[in-house]
Design a protein around this motif. Structure first.
Motif, PDB file in Angstrom:
ATOM      1  N   UNK A   1       0.829  -1.208   0.000  1.00  0.00           N
ATOM      2  CA  UNK A   1       0.000   0.000   0.000  1.00  0.00           C
ATOM      3  C   UNK A   1       0.865   1.261   0.000  1.00  0.00           C
ATOM      4  N   UNK A   2       1.895   1.263   0.839  1.00  0.00           N
ATOM      5  CA  UNK A   2       2.779   2.437   0.896  1.00  0.00           C
ATOM      6  C   UNK A   2       3.590   2.591  -0.390  1.00  0.00           C
ATOM      7  N   UNK A   3       3.989   1.471  -0.986  1.00  0.00           N
ATOM      8  CA  UNK A   3       4.699   1.545  -2.265  1.00  0.00           C
ATOM      9  C   UNK A   3       3.788   2.113  -3.354  1.00  0.00           C
ATOM     10  N   UNK A   4       2.531   1.690  -3.368  1.00  0.00           N
ATOM     11  CA  UNK A   4       1.594   2.209  -4.368  1.00  0.00           C
ATOM     12  C   UNK A   4       1.469   3.722  -4.236  1.00  0.00           C
ATOM     13  N   UNK A   5       1.363   4.218  -3.018  1.00  0.00           N
ATOM     14  CA  UNK A   5       1.269   5.674  -2.808  1.00  0.00           C
ATOM     15  C   UNK A   5       2.567   6.361  -3.206  1.00  0.00           C
ATOM     16  N   UNK A   6       3.695   5.776  -2.836  1.00  0.00           N
ATOM     17  CA  UNK A   6       4.987   6.370  -3.188  1.00  0.00           C
ATOM     18  C   UNK A   6       5.128   6.502  -4.697  1.00  0.00           C
ATOM     19  N   UNK A   7       4.861   5.427  -5.433  1.00  0.00           N
ATOM     20  CA  UNK A   7       4.996   5.474  -6.888  1.00  0.00           C
ATOM     21  C   UNK A   7       3.943   6.391  -7.510  1.00  0.00           C
ATOM     22  N   UNK A   8       2.743   6.443  -6.926  1.00  0.00           N
ATOM     23  CA  UNK A   8       1.733   7.372  -7.431  1.00  0.00           C
ATOM     24  C   UNK A   8       2.244   8.807  -7.317  1.00  0.00           C
ATOM     25  N   UNK A   9       2.729   9.178  -6.142  1.00  0.00           N
ATOM     26  CA  UNK A   9       3.206  10.553  -5.937  1.00  0.00           C
ATOM     27  C   UNK A   9       4.355  10.878  -6.886  1.00  0.00           C
ATOM     28  N   UNK A  10       5.284   9.943  -7.058  1.00  0.00           N
ATOM     29  CA  UNK A  10       6.423  10.158  -7.956  1.00  0.00           C
ATOM     30  C   UNK A  10       5.926  10.383  -9.380  1.00  0.00           C
ATOM     31  N   UNK A  11       5.000   9.547  -9.822  1.00  0.00           N
ATOM     32  CA  UNK A  11       4.479   9.655 -11.191  1.00  0.00           C
ATOM     33  C   UNK A  11       3.643  10.922 -11.383  1.00  0.00           C
ATOM     34  N   UNK A  12       2.761  11.213 -10.442  1.00  0.00           N
ATOM     35  CA  UNK A  12       1.867  12.363 -10.580  1.00  0.00           C
ATOM     36  C   UNK A  12       2.645  13.670 -10.686  1.00  0.00           C
ATOM     37  N   UNK A  13       3.779  13.725 -10.014  1.00  0.00           N
ATOM     38  CA  UNK A  13       4.623  14.922 -10.084  1.00  0.00           C
ATOM     39  C   UNK A  13       5.184  15.128 -11.494  1.00  0.00           C
TER      40      UNK A  13
END
Length: 118
Positions: free
Chosen positions: A84-96
């Motif tokens: 779950x935390x990895x999904x959020x981390x990669x989401x934030x990285x990508x969204x930026x």
């Protein structure tokens, strides 16, 4: 709404030390992770794309350089690195970098998935 997705793979270890003694995930262990990034747009660009898949190469390089064959607790500086935390981390990285990012899914096993979607 148009949606595209691309899948990435890496292998890494982690340890969920907050879990009770005897829980198998409290021990140091590893997974063959799958990360799927999803992008959405109401309209296509001049080339007929939501986003050119080639532009997702930056995520592949980031995963390969920072996550593949690493200990995730050290990479993220946490003792609770879950899918779950990895999904959020990669989401934030990508969204930026890719404003069309709509969701990221992470799998640790063939039967389990975690997703972050704002």
């Amino acid at each position: 709404m148009y949606t595209i997705s691309k899948e990435f793979h890496f292998s890494a270890s982690h340890q969920l030390s907050r879990l009770p003694e005897g829980h198998p995930c409290a021990r140091l262990h590893g997974h063959n992770y799958i990360v799927v990034v999803e992008l959405q747009a109401r309209d296509l660009d001049e080339n007929g794309f939501v986003r050119d898949y080639h532009e997702l190469g930056a995520l592949k390089r980031y995963i390969d350089d920072q996550f593949d064959h690493r200990h995730l607790n050290e990479v993220l500086g946490r003792d609770d690195v879950t899918a779950e935390r990895l999904a959020r981390h990669f989401f934030d990285w990508c969204a930026e970098r890719l404003p069309e990012t709509s969701a990221v899914r992470v799998s640790e096993t063939p039967k389990t998935w975690a997703e972050y979607r704002p």
